[in-house]
Design a protein around this motif. Structure first.
Motif, short mmCIF file in Angstrom:
data_model
loop_
_atom_site.label_atom_id
_atom_site.label_comp_id
_atom_site.label_asym_id
_atom_site.label_seq_id
_atom_site.Cartn_x
_atom_site.Cartn_y
_atom_site.Cartn_z
N TYR A 272 1.08 -1.16 0.07
CA TYR A 272 -0.09 -0.13 -0.15
C TYR A 272 1.04 1.11 0.09
O TYR A 272 0.53 2.31 0.00
CB TYR A 272 -0.90 -0.13 1.13
CG TYR A 272 -1.94 -1.17 1.22
CD1 TYR A 272 -3.05 -1.03 0.45
CD2 TYR A 272 -1.64 -2.14 2.08
CE1 TYR A 272 -4.03 -2.19 0.47
CE2 TYR A 272 -2.70 -3.25 1.76
CZ TYR A 272 -3.65 -3.24 1.20
OH TYR A 272 -4.53 -4.44 0.98
N ALA A 273 2.21 1.18 0.24
CA ALA A 273 2.99 2.29 0.18
C ALA A 273 3.86 2.35 -1.19
O ALA A 273 3.44 1.93 -2.06
CB ALA A 273 4.06 2.12 1.47
N VAL A 274 5.13 3.04 -1.04
CA VAL A 274 5.83 3.34 -2.25
C VAL A 274 7.36 3.11 -1.91
O VAL A 274 7.98 4.14 -1.83
CB VAL A 274 5.79 4.72 -2.93
CG1 VAL A 274 6.56 4.92 -4.12
CG2 VAL A 274 4.33 5.16 -2.74
N SER B 134 7.69 -2.56 -3.01
CA SER B 134 6.38 -2.32 -3.04
C SER B 134 5.45 -2.50 -4.39
O SER B 134 4.58 -3.04 -4.33
CB SER B 134 6.05 -0.73 -2.86
OG SER B 134 6.20 -0.36 -1.41
N ALA C 245 2.38 -5.04 -4.10
CA ALA C 245 1.19 -4.63 -4.66
C ALA C 245 0.72 -5.71 -5.88
O ALA C 245 -0.69 -6.02 -5.70
CB ALA C 245 1.40 -3.33 -5.32
N LEU D 275 -2.76 4.69 4.77
CA LEU D 275 -1.99 4.83 3.52
C LEU D 275 -3.26 4.64 2.53
O LEU D 275 -3.01 5.13 1.37
CB LEU D 275 -1.38 3.63 3.50
CG LEU D 275 0.05 3.32 4.26
CD1 LEU D 275 0.70 2.21 3.97
CD2 LEU D 275 1.05 4.38 3.42
N ARG D 276 -4.22 4.10 2.61
CA ARG D 276 -5.52 3.98 1.46
C ARG D 276 -6.30 5.33 1.52
O ARG D 276 -6.51 5.89 0.42
CB ARG D 276 -6.40 3.00 1.92
CG ARG D 276 -5.76 1.63 1.87
CD ARG D 276 -6.95 0.47 2.17
NE ARG D 276 -7.36 0.09 0.92
CZ ARG D 276 -7.90 -1.24 0.82
NH1 ARG D 276 -7.99 -1.95 2.02
NH2 ARG D 276 -8.47 -1.99 -0.19
N PRO E 233 -3.37 11.14 0.48
CA PRO E 233 -2.96 11.80 -0.68
C PRO E 233 -1.67 10.91 -1.25
O PRO E 233 -0.69 10.80 -0.12
CB PRO E 233 -2.61 13.11 -0.83
CG PRO E 233 -3.11 13.59 0.52
CD PRO E 233 -3.37 12.45 1.57
N ARG E 234 -1.74 10.41 -2.37
CA ARG E 234 -0.45 9.56 -2.86
C ARG E 234 0.70 10.41 -2.66
O ARG E 234 1.98 9.94 -2.51
CB ARG E 234 -0.75 9.03 -4.44
CG ARG E 234 -0.03 7.86 -4.76
CD ARG E 234 -0.33 6.67 -3.93
NE ARG E 234 0.27 5.50 -4.40
CZ ARG E 234 0.49 4.36 -3.54
NH1 ARG E 234 0.04 4.31 -2.29
NH2 ARG E 234 1.14 3.43 -4.24
N GLY E 235 0.65 11.53 -3.02
CA GLY E 235 1.90 12.53 -3.08
C GLY E 235 2.39 12.49 -1.54
O GLY E 235 3.79 12.22 -1.22
N THR F 105 2.31 9.90 0.78
CA THR F 105 2.81 8.73 0.87
C THR F 105 4.03 8.67 0.13
O THR F 105 5.06 8.00 0.83
CB THR F 105 1.84 7.73 0.13
OG1 THR F 105 0.49 7.97 0.63
CG2 THR F 105 2.20 6.02 0.28
N ARG F 106 4.14 9.16 -0.95
CA ARG F 106 5.78 9.11 -1.72
C ARG F 106 6.57 9.87 -0.73
O ARG F 106 7.71 9.37 -0.79
CB ARG F 106 5.49 9.73 -3.22
CG ARG F 106 4.90 8.92 -3.95
CD ARG F 106 5.10 9.32 -5.35
NE ARG F 106 4.65 10.70 -5.84
CZ ARG F 106 3.07 10.69 -6.27
NH1 ARG F 106 2.38 9.73 -6.41
NH2 ARG F 106 2.98 11.85 -6.61
#
Ligand SMILES: NC(=O)c1ccc[n+]([C@@H]2O[C@H](COP(=O)([O-])OP(=O)(O)OC[C@H]3O[C@@H](n4cnc5c(N)ncnc54)[C@H](OP(=O)(O)O)[C@@H]3O)[C@@H](O)[C@H]2O)c1
Length: 261
Positions: A142-144, A149, A153, A235-236, A239-241, A243-244
């Protein structure tokens, strides 16, 4: 007696799966590269639990060896009721600075072998109308956290798809997504984990127990511990940014070399 085949059974989570499954009355097929460790474990489990234990030495980065494990899973004379796709390893280096051959081996062991062995087991289980597949993924799915990952995934999403396809046929598929677990994983990858807070470490026994309970319940995704259920929830939703950014700074800390003291 039901039979379980466990990959990566010579150490860490795989060894713990073998021990707990023997304790729950399963016969076993143990798969890994280290014959010495597998033979010792087989002897111990036969003595302690009276299980019948086969040892199948295989390097799952080798396609011919993976094919032999698939043949064992598909053998109608010796049915396997539970497949645990657990073998895997991590890498301390980032993808670009890392060794391409190691990244290719990671794909072979944690993606291709998982796919090939799931295919062999699912076909045989579907024909019998029962069985279960447990794929060891990670919270990292779920992470980067680098190539790892992306690999995990794949494992999580592949397992969800498998579960959907197999549901009408009496066969379940479960992806277990643990956080950091005390095994040989980080030591083998020469990762410096000294700064990871104790609260984030999981015990292999607890991870295996809760994931086997989730397999029995037919759960598709199993996240051991309330801490990591919360982490996955965040994590879900995040915002993906963000998380990165967080994953990037954690990876930089992990890559820093061991220093005495
Ligand atoms: N520890 C963690 O924090 C953590 C967290 C989330 C997910 N996971 C996942 O949990 C799984 C098990 O890891 P672990 O933590 O138990 O690590 P571990 O203690 O290092 O054990 C890894 C196992 O995989 C086997 N293996 C490695 N490469 C193999 C290959 N090419 N062919 C066949 N077997 C191979 C090893 O056996 P041989 O060396 O004898 O082949 C060993 O039995 C992995 O899929 C990992 O990604 C671990």
């Amino acid at each position: 007696m039901a039979t379980a085949l466990v990959t990566g059974a010579s150490a860490g989570l795989g060894k713990e799966y073998a021990v707990q499954l023997a304790g729950r009355g399963h016969d076993l097929v143990l798969v890994a590269r280290d014959r010495g460790r597998l033979d010792l474990l087989a002897e111990e489990l036969s003595e302690r639990y009276g299980s019948r234990v086969e040892v199948l030495v295989a390097d799952l980065s080798d396609r011919a060896a993976t094919g032999r494990v698939a043949d064992r899973l598909a053998d109608p004379e010796r049915p396997v009721d539970l497949l645990v796709n657990n073998a895997g390893f991590g890498s301390r280096r980032g993808f670009v600075r890392g060794d391409l051959a190691e990244e290719e081996a990671a794909l072979e062991v944690m993606v291709r072998a998982v796919m090939v062995l799931s295919h062999a087991a699912a076909g045989a289980m579907r024909a019998r109308g029962r069985g279960a597949i447990l794929n060891v993924s990670s919270v990292a799915s779920y992470a980067v956290m680098g190539h790892y990952s992306a690999i995990k995934a794949y494992v999580t999403v592949f397992t969800e798809a498998l579960a959907t396809e197999l549901a009408p046929h009496g066969v379940t598929a479960t992806a277990v997504c643990p956080g950091f677990v005390h095994t040989e994983f980080h030591q083998r990858a020469e990762m410096n984990m000294s700064r990871l807070p104790d609260a984030l470490w999981l015990d292999a026994g607890d991870v295996v127990r809760s994931s086997l309970d989730d397999v029995a319940r037919g759960r598709v995704v199993s996240v051991p511990s309330w801490t990591y259920k919360a982490v996955v929830g965040v994590l879900r939703a995040a915002p993906r940014g963000l998380t990165r950014t967080v994953a990037g700074s954690l990876a930089a800390r992990r890559r820093s070399p061991h220093r005495p003291g």
